[in-house]
Design a protein around this motif. Structure first.
Motif, PDB file in Angstrom:
ATOM      1  N   SER A 181       0.832  -1.207   0.000  1.00  0.00           N
ATOM      2  CA  SER A 181       0.000   0.000   0.000  1.00  0.00           C
ATOM      3  C   SER A 181       0.863   1.252   0.000  1.00  0.00           C
ATOM      4  CB  SER A 181      -0.917   0.017   1.229  1.00  0.00           C
ATOM      5  OG  SER A 181      -1.817  -1.076   1.185  1.00  0.00           O
ATOM      6  N   ASP A 182       2.070   1.161   0.584  1.00  0.00           N
ATOM      7  CA  ASP A 182       3.007   2.295   0.600  1.00  0.00           C
ATOM      8  C   ASP A 182       4.114   2.003  -0.404  1.00  0.00           C
ATOM      9  OD1 ASP A 182       3.742   0.128   2.164  1.00  0.00           O
ATOM     10  OD2 ASP A 182       5.014   1.329   3.490  1.00  0.00           O
ATOM     11  N   LEU A 183       3.868   2.376  -1.648  1.00  0.00           N
ATOM     12  CA  LEU A 183       4.803   2.059  -2.724  1.00  0.00           C
ATOM     13  C   LEU A 183       6.044   2.941  -2.657  1.00  0.00           C
ATOM     14  CD1 LEU A 183       2.262   1.686  -5.673  1.00  0.00           C
ATOM     15  CD2 LEU A 183       3.382  -0.138  -4.385  1.00  0.00           C
ATOM     16  N   PRO A 184       7.161   2.485  -3.252  1.00  0.00           N
ATOM     17  CA  PRO A 184       8.369   3.321  -3.300  1.00  0.00           C
ATOM     18  C   PRO A 184       8.093   4.605  -4.067  1.00  0.00           C
ATOM     19  CG  PRO A 184       8.840   1.054  -3.937  1.00  0.00           C
ATOM     20  CD  PRO A 184       7.357   1.186  -3.870  1.00  0.00           C
ATOM     21  N   LEU A 185       8.870   5.665  -3.781  1.00  0.00           N
ATOM     22  CA  LEU A 185       8.721   6.920  -4.514  1.00  0.00           C
ATOM     23  C   LEU A 185       8.966   6.672  -5.989  1.00  0.00           C
ATOM     24  CD1 LEU A 185      10.540   9.445  -2.146  1.00  0.00           C
ATOM     25  CD2 LEU A 185       8.081   9.185  -2.522  1.00  0.00           C
ATOM     26  N   LEU A 186       8.100   7.199  -6.810  1.00  0.00           N
ATOM     27  CA  LEU A 186       8.206   6.979  -8.246  1.00  0.00           C
ATOM     28  C   LEU A 186       8.946   8.160  -8.859  1.00  0.00           C
ATOM     29  CD1 LEU A 186       4.566   5.748  -8.810  1.00  0.00           C
ATOM     30  CD2 LEU A 186       6.611   4.398  -8.375  1.00  0.00           C
ATOM     31  N   THR A 187      10.252   8.032  -9.043  1.00  0.00           N
ATOM     32  CA  THR A 187      11.052   9.142  -9.540  1.00  0.00           C
ATOM     33  C   THR A 187      11.913   8.666 -10.695  1.00  0.00           C
ATOM     34  OG1 THR A 187      12.745   8.590  -7.919  1.00  0.00           O
ATOM     35  CG2 THR A 187      11.134  10.287  -7.303  1.00  0.00           C
ATOM     36  N   PRO A 188      12.339   9.577 -11.552  1.00  0.00           N
ATOM     37  CA  PRO A 188      12.012  10.994 -11.587  1.00  0.00           C
ATOM     38  C   PRO A 188      10.706  11.212 -12.348  1.00  0.00           C
ATOM     39  CG  PRO A 188      13.674  10.552 -13.225  1.00  0.00           C
ATOM     40  CD  PRO A 188      13.407   9.244 -12.528  1.00  0.00           C
ATOM     41  N   ALA A 189       9.749  11.942 -11.752  1.00  0.00           N
ATOM     42  CA  ALA A 189       8.421  12.075 -12.337  1.00  0.00           C
ATOM     43  C   ALA A 189       8.440  12.772 -13.673  1.00  0.00           C
ATOM     44  CB  ALA A 189       7.517  12.829 -11.362  1.00  0.00           C
ATOM     45  N   LYS A 190       9.334  13.768 -13.857  1.00  0.00           N
ATOM     46  CA  LYS A 190       9.307  14.548 -15.091  1.00  0.00           C
ATOM     47  C   LYS A 190       9.947  13.813 -16.263  1.00  0.00           C
ATOM     48  CE  LYS A 190       9.353  19.005 -12.732  1.00  0.00           C
ATOM     49  NZ  LYS A 190      10.068  20.299 -12.564  1.00  0.00           N
ATOM     50  N   ILE A 191      10.684  12.764 -15.998  1.00  0.00           N
ATOM     51  CA  ILE A 191      11.394  12.078 -17.067  1.00  0.00           C
ATOM     52  C   ILE A 191      10.554  10.991 -17.685  1.00  0.00           C
ATOM     53  CG2 ILE A 191      13.399  10.620 -17.575  1.00  0.00           C
ATOM     54  CD1 ILE A 191      14.917  12.166 -15.442  1.00  0.00           C
ATOM     55  N   SER A 192       9.854  10.241 -16.881  1.00  0.00           N
ATOM     56  CA  SER A 192       9.136   9.071 -17.389  1.00  0.00           C
ATOM     57  C   SER A 192       7.657   9.134 -17.047  1.00  0.00           C
ATOM     58  CB  SER A 192       9.744   7.790 -16.789  1.00  0.00           C
ATOM     59  OG  SER A 192       8.958   6.686 -17.166  1.00  0.00           O
ATOM     60  N   GLY A 193       6.835   8.989 -18.073  1.00  0.00           N
ATOM     61  CA  GLY A 193       5.389   8.915 -17.854  1.00  0.00           C
ATOM     62  C   GLY A 193       5.005   7.664 -17.104  1.00  0.00           C
ATOM     63  N   GLU A 194       5.898   6.685 -17.077  1.00  0.00           N
ATOM     64  CA  GLU A 194       5.612   5.429 -16.381  1.00  0.00           C
ATOM     65  C   GLU A 194       5.537   5.625 -14.882  1.00  0.00           C
ATOM     66  OE1 GLU A 194       4.818   2.749 -17.740  1.00  0.00           O
ATOM     67  OE2 GLU A 194       5.451   2.961 -19.805  1.00  0.00           O
ATOM     68  N   SER A 195       5.990   6.776 -14.378  1.00  0.00           N
ATOM     69  CA  SER A 195       6.068   6.961 -12.941  1.00  0.00           C
ATOM     70  C   SER A 195       4.758   7.441 -12.329  1.00  0.00           C
ATOM     71  CB  SER A 195       7.182   7.965 -12.627  1.00  0.00           C
ATOM     72  OG  SER A 195       6.897   9.210 -13.234  1.00  0.00           O
ATOM     73  N   ARG A 196       3.722   7.629 -13.155  1.00  0.00           N
ATOM     74  CA  ARG A 196       2.431   8.042 -12.621  1.00  0.00           C
ATOM     75  C   ARG A 196       1.487   6.842 -12.562  1.00  0.00           C
ATOM     76  NH1 ARG A 196       0.008  10.496 -16.160  1.00  0.00           N
ATOM     77  NH2 ARG A 196       1.512  10.505 -17.848  1.00  0.00           N
ATOM     78  N   ILE A 197       0.711   6.743 -11.467  1.00  0.00           N
ATOM     79  CA  ILE A 197      -0.312   5.718 -11.392  1.00  0.00           C
ATOM     80  C   ILE A 197      -1.369   6.047 -12.440  1.00  0.00           C
ATOM     81  CG2 ILE A 197      -2.087   4.664  -9.947  1.00  0.00           C
ATOM     82  CD1 ILE A 197       0.748   3.936  -9.153  1.00  0.00           C
ATOM     83  N   ALA A 198      -1.653   5.129 -13.309  1.00  0.00           N
ATOM     84  CA  ALA A 198      -2.504   5.409 -14.461  1.00  0.00           C
ATOM     85  C   ALA A 198      -3.968   5.520 -14.059  1.00  0.00           C
ATOM     86  CB  ALA A 198      -2.345   4.308 -15.504  1.00  0.00           C
ATOM     87  N   THR A 199      -4.689   6.399 -14.728  1.00  0.00           N
ATOM     88  CA  THR A 199      -6.143   6.495 -14.621  1.00  0.00           C
ATOM     89  C   THR A 199      -6.712   6.536 -16.021  1.00  0.00           C
ATOM     90  OG1 THR A 199      -6.087   8.915 -14.603  1.00  0.00           O
ATOM     91  CG2 THR A 199      -6.022   7.800 -12.459  1.00  0.00           C
ATOM     92  N   LEU A 200      -8.028   6.348 -16.126  1.00  0.00           N
ATOM     93  CA  LEU A 200      -8.650   6.455 -17.442  1.00  0.00           C
ATOM     94  C   LEU A 200      -8.497   7.867 -17.983  1.00  0.00           C
ATOM     95  CD1 LEU A 200     -11.999   4.452 -17.178  1.00  0.00           C
ATOM     96  CD2 LEU A 200      -9.933   3.814 -18.417  1.00  0.00           C
TER      97      LEU A 200
END
Length: 488
Positions: free
Chosen positions: A83-102
């Motif tokens: 439930s407490d995932l690792p920090l997703l970095t670097p956010a500005k470099i990769s779109g993969e670092s965002r939890i996806a929504t519709l």
């Protein structure tokens, strides 16, 4: 867990070790939201079988994911996405670092304006003080009897068929009981073949209007009129012509004048307790409207949503009971009898129209709740509904009298109203205050009520609303009037 097989692909020809391929695939799918936080994952043996790999390879992948903080392996419970995932970095470099929504919108185009917007609202908080549009009090509903009957019917092997598809017109049991009830109480000479069960009166109005009216054709409604009904007529593409509603109901002379100028396809009328003003269409006007329908060949939708709730005298027979030409499509509902959530209504009409309406209903909804329909039929059969209606009429009459007395004694200088002969609300005009402002102030003090704007027309601002009394007991009605008095 078949999802794992679809999301994780193993390339045995790759230079990347298989366990790291699996690790990276899991991380990417967790990041994209495809494997949600807290999701229980299959055990290593099951996951290995799904992916066609050695179990020890799967164990190595899980251990790597655990070490990086993406999953947690709990003894005797299983393996879960953290439930407490690792920090997703670097956010500005990769779109993969965002939890996806519709996506916020569709990639394809469609005519959004083709669907008429309708007011949407969620359930009100439990215990809220509400002067609603005129609904029954669910606290009076014979819910225990209904639930007990549904449980009893569901245990019978012969009734298991009602859990399958079938009965688009409504169950035979309910249509037979309803035909007898309508004949006995409203003088309607109908059989089960003249009845289509719907999910409330609103579905009945939509089905009937869709069949009768083609886009661009003229119809007639009363003004002020039923707001939701008018939205439905807009949706089917009707050209709406409004005629005045006075103390005797819809102005039939105005109807006749329109018929002489235009080809009218449909007249929508609420002869008992017109919505919103609660007035009744007089016998003379009813007969004249039937004569005009026969002469000009238009259909009448007779919306009789609360026929059973009349307090001053016996209600007049529906126009449908006097119709010898097949001009009237009669619509009723149990929603206003039992509770809004009991979505059972009905259309009564000649058999050919019922057949067509059943086809359309099947396209939209396939069928109703057959087990519920049979339970309602049983409550008709054993007299539960008749006893409930008799008891409710007595209670609602007492509430009407008490509410109107409160309005007269406490708010008489500020409002104007007439005591309704039936129904569950009082059409109330505010004489000294702006109703939308009153509604806002009332909400701040804990009273929810309509601001009346939905009843307005471009020509008339009524500054009036339906104040429902049926769903509040005497103490609650006193509390509501006390709040209004403090505002006015």
């Amino acid at each position: 867990m078949q999802l794992i097989k679809e999301l994780v692909t193993v390339d045995h020809h790759s230079d990347t070790p298989v366990y790291l391929q699996i690790t990276n695939a899991f991380i990417q799918n967790i990041r994209k939201g495809r494997l949600r936080k807290g999701l229980k994952l299959p055990g290593s043996r099951e996951a290995a079988e799904l992916l066609g790999i050695n179990r020890m390879t799967m164990v190595a992948a899980y251990q790597e994911l655990d070490a990086q903080g993406w999953i947690e392996m709990l003894p005797r419970k299983g393996t879960f996405v953290r439930s407490d995932l690792p920090l997703l970095t670097p956010a500005k470099i990769s779109g993969e670092s965002r939890i996806a929504t519709l996506p916020s919108g569709t990639a394809f185009s469609y005519d959004e304006k083709r669907i008429v917007p309708a007011p949407l609202h969620d359930f009100l908080p439990s215990g809220a003080l509400v002067l609603n549009d005129g609904f029954p009090d669910p606290r009076l509903m014979p819910i225990d009897e209904l639930m007990r009957t549904m449980r009893s019917l569901s245990r019978l092997p012969a009734n298991r068929k009602y859990l399958m598809y079938g009965g688009a017109q409504g169950t035979e049991a309910l249509r037979e009981k309803l035909a007898a009830f309508l004949a006995d109480t409203r003088g309607l000479p109908v059989t089960k073949n003249n009845i289509l069960i719907t999910r409330g009166a609103q579905m009945g109005i939509y089905l009937a209007a869709s069949i009768i009216v083609s886009p661009g054709e003229d119809i007639i409604v009363g003004t002020p009129g039923y707001f939701s009904g008018n939205l439905t007529f807009q949706q089917v593409g009707a050209r709406i012509n409004a005629v005045p509603v006075d103390e005797e109901g819809m102005n039939i002379e105005a109807v006749e004048k329109l018929c002489k100028k235009k080809k009218i396809r449909l007249v929508y009328v609420i002869p008992h307790h017109h919505n919103p003003t609660t007035v009744m269409l007089t016998p003379e006007r009813r007969l004249r409207l039937l004569q005009l329908a026969a002469k000009y060949k238009f259909a009448i939708i007779e919306d009789d949503y609360d026929y059973d709730f009349h307090y001053s005298s016996k209600p007049m027979m529906p126009m449908a009971s006097l119709d010898g030409n097949g001009s009237v499509v009669y619509i009723g509902t149990l929603t206003k009898t039992l509770a809004p959530a009991i979505r059972i209504g009905f259309i009564v009409a000649p058999e050919n129209f019922i057949r067509t309406a059943t086809y359309l209903r099947k396209h939209i909804d396939t069928q109703g709740d057959s087990l519920m329909e049979n339970a309602i039929a049983q409550l008709y059969s054993d007299g539960t509904i008749s006893r409930y209606i008799k008891r409710s009429v007595k209670i609602y009459k007492e509430r009407r009298d008490h509410f109107c007395s409160l309005l007269h004694n406490e708010l008489g200088e500020h409002i104007s109203f007439r005591v309704p002969d039936g129904g569950m609300s009082v059409w109330t005009k505010f004489m000294t205050a702006n109703l939308p402002e009153v509604a806002v102030k009332a909400a701040k003090k804990g009273l929810i009520m309509s601001d009346g704007t939905k009843h307005n027309s471009p020509a008339v601002q009524y500054n009036a609303a339906r104040l429902g009394f049926a769903s509040l007991n005497e103490k609650e009605l006193e509390q509501a009037v006390r709040i209004l008095k403090g505002i006015l």
